[in-house]
Design a protein around this motif. Structure first.
Motif, short mmCIF file in Angstrom:
data_model
loop_
_atom_site.label_atom_id
_atom_site.label_comp_id
_atom_site.label_asym_id
_atom_site.label_seq_id
_atom_site.Cartn_x
_atom_site.Cartn_y
_atom_site.Cartn_z
N ALA A 150 73.42 87.26 3.61
CA ALA A 150 73.00 86.16 2.74
C ALA A 150 71.63 86.45 2.12
CB ALA A 150 72.94 84.86 3.53
N VAL A 165 73.19 79.87 -1.41
CA VAL A 165 73.60 78.67 -0.69
C VAL A 165 72.41 77.72 -0.62
CG1 VAL A 165 74.27 77.72 1.55
CG2 VAL A 165 75.40 79.78 0.65
N THR A 166 72.65 76.43 -0.87
CA THR A 166 71.62 75.40 -0.75
C THR A 166 72.11 74.31 0.19
OG1 THR A 166 70.74 75.81 -2.97
CG2 THR A 166 70.26 73.67 -1.99
N ILE A 182 71.04 82.28 9.44
CA ILE A 182 71.27 82.97 8.17
C ILE A 182 71.47 84.45 8.46
CG2 ILE A 182 70.38 83.36 5.85
CD1 ILE A 182 68.48 80.95 6.42
N ILE A 211 75.31 80.81 7.90
CA ILE A 211 75.38 81.11 6.47
C ILE A 211 75.54 82.61 6.29
CG2 ILE A 211 74.15 80.96 4.28
CD1 ILE A 211 72.72 78.50 5.35
N SER A 237 75.39 84.45 -0.13
CA SER A 237 74.16 84.25 -0.90
C SER A 237 74.28 83.00 -1.77
CB SER A 237 73.90 85.48 -1.78
OG SER A 237 73.73 86.63 -0.99
N LEU A 249 64.52 83.72 0.75
CA LEU A 249 64.76 82.45 1.45
C LEU A 249 63.72 81.41 1.05
CD1 LEU A 249 66.11 80.75 3.76
CD2 LEU A 249 64.47 81.85 5.32
N VAL A 267 68.89 81.87 -0.10
CA VAL A 267 69.30 80.62 0.55
C VAL A 267 68.15 79.62 0.44
CG1 VAL A 267 69.88 79.56 2.77
CG2 VAL A 267 70.91 81.74 2.11
#
Length: 433
Positions: A113, A86-87, A109, A81, A84, A138, A116
């Protein structure tokens, strides 16, 4: 990315992608090379097995449908990843790389990022589970990370590995058979809460971190439940250590921290490898090494080889309202200055205290002094234990009681509690995770 509202791949292409035709990409592919299907709030990955390494370079919410499995054929990361926001939810990740030097992880990650979120994923493999490298914001919640019990623990990756990570929340995860359950290095202002960690080396492992909260976690059958090292301003509250080996809680150069309302039970000396042969390797509910200016209050330490071991200049700690119940040895103190273990007229509860309470104020009338010169002799020369009940040892104990002028420095609780604090009884009746 995502040029079409829904990507509908023909069956031959999907078969090749899923690895059923042994087609595996040698280099990472963008996430939109998968047959993602548009949803109202993101993208869904249909059921199937998908082999490869995939990168996420743009914000996305990805939900895996039941039966969707991602794997990388035993090499590298499965998901890297870089973006930024991001799920990743409900995904099963298997068989990623096992090279710990290359930091192979199921989900890696990168520093670019932030924010997340990883929820309800199931990770099973030999390398690191989740690696966060210099990120913030995070969320790791309700995931299950499994290592490979066939490997030696030092050859496995950590379940959740945070490096230079801030403002992370690691909540309600389960980690089993990895090296360490949750590792934090140089990571500040994070919350570790409600996690269950079983059959590991260390459950939670801190190095060079500050201002972290460790709340309501449980460790079972680890070689150290909570390894707190070279860190400051930690808040460690309402955690459990159950049936761990060697150490329930270990504090190594911990300063200005609060250790409150934790329950540590049945810590025994290690039974694997040569652990049980190491001098001083007895099961310690709490081990305090070179740690200062901490508050240790309201904890319950029971049924362990050793209740608390304090050594190496660990001074100026406030230790009160703790309960030490049924440990084979309550206290081991190795230093040359007297330590007072009571605060504002309240000490700790000791199940082996033989004093009295004539004014019925709930406090013992005579101090609790757990160690004497004979204890020190046994620590220095363990073979003397063979003479524990001999007339010579009994004479030594009588002499030091009769002539206190030869009394050595040690631990003293001037106001021992006569009864187990009610809060401890309430906590112990609560069912763990």
């Amino acid at each position: 990315m995502f040029k079409h509202q829904a990507l509908r791949w023909p069956l031959p292409a999907l078969v090749m992608l899923c690895g059923l035709g042994t087609a595996v990409h040698a280099s990472p592919q963008p996430i939109d090379s998968l047959p993602l299907q548009a949803e109202a709030d993101g993208w869904a990955l249909p059921a199937g097995e998908y082999i490869g390494q995939f990168t996420i370079d743009t914000p996305i919410t990805l939900r895996c449908e039941t039966g969707a499995v991602l794997q990388s054929g035993g090499r590298g990361n499965i998901l890297t990843i870089r973006a930024s926001d991001v799920t990743i939810e409900n995904c099963s990740l298997r068989n990623w790389g096992s090279n710990l030097t290359d930091m192979d992880a199921a989900i890696f990650i990168e520093p670019t990022a932030s924010n997340v979120a990883l929820r309800k994923n199931h990770l099973q493999g030999q390398g690191f589970g989740i690696w966060s490298d210099n990120t913030h914001g995070l969320l790791v919640e309700n995931n299950h990370v499994e290592g490979d019990p066939q490997l030696r623990s030092q050859d496995r990756g950590n379940g959740i590995h945070l490096i230079n990570t801030s403002e992370a929340r690691v909540i309600d995860n389960r980690v089993t058979h990895t090296r360490d359950g949750i590792y934090l290095g140089n990571s500040n202002n994070n919350l570790i809460q409600g996690n269950l960690m079983e059959d590991l080396r260390f459950g939670i492992h801190y190095m060079f971190s500050q201002s972290n909260r460790v709340i309501g976690n449980t460790t079972r059958r680890t070689r150290t439940g909570y390894a707190l090292m070279q860190s400051r301003m930690l808040t460690v509250e309402d955690n459990r250590s159950e049936d761990d080996r060697n150490y329930g809680m270990l504090m190594n150069f911990i300063t200005y921290s609060t250790i409150n309302n934790n329950i540590v039970s049945n810590v025994q000396r290690g039974q694997t490898g040569d652990d049980s042969m190491i001098k001083g390797g007895e099961g310690k509910a709490l081990f305090i090494y070179n740690s200062l200016f901490n508050t240790i209050q309201g904890n319950h330490f029971e049924r362990s080889n050793l209740g608390i071991h304090l050594t190496a200049g660990s001074e100026n700690n406030k230790i009160s309202d703790n309960a030490f119940v049924g440990n084979e040895q309550q206290v081991k103190y190795v230093a040359t200055r007297t330590q007072e273990w009571s605060v504002d007229g309240r000490g700790n509860y000791w199940s082996d205290y033989l004093g009295w309470d004539r004014n019925d104020d709930g406090l013992g009338d005579v101090p609790y002094e757990p160690n004497d010169n004979v204890d020190r002799l046994l620590w220095m020369y363990p073979q003397v234990r063979l003479l524990m009940n001999s007339p010579a040892i009994q004479m030594l104990r009588w002499v030091q009681r009769a002539f206190p002028v030869i009394k050595m420095q040690g631990v003293q609780d001037s106001h021992p509690l006569m009864h187990l604090p009610t809060g401890h009884l309430i906590q112990r009746t609560q069912e763990p995770h």
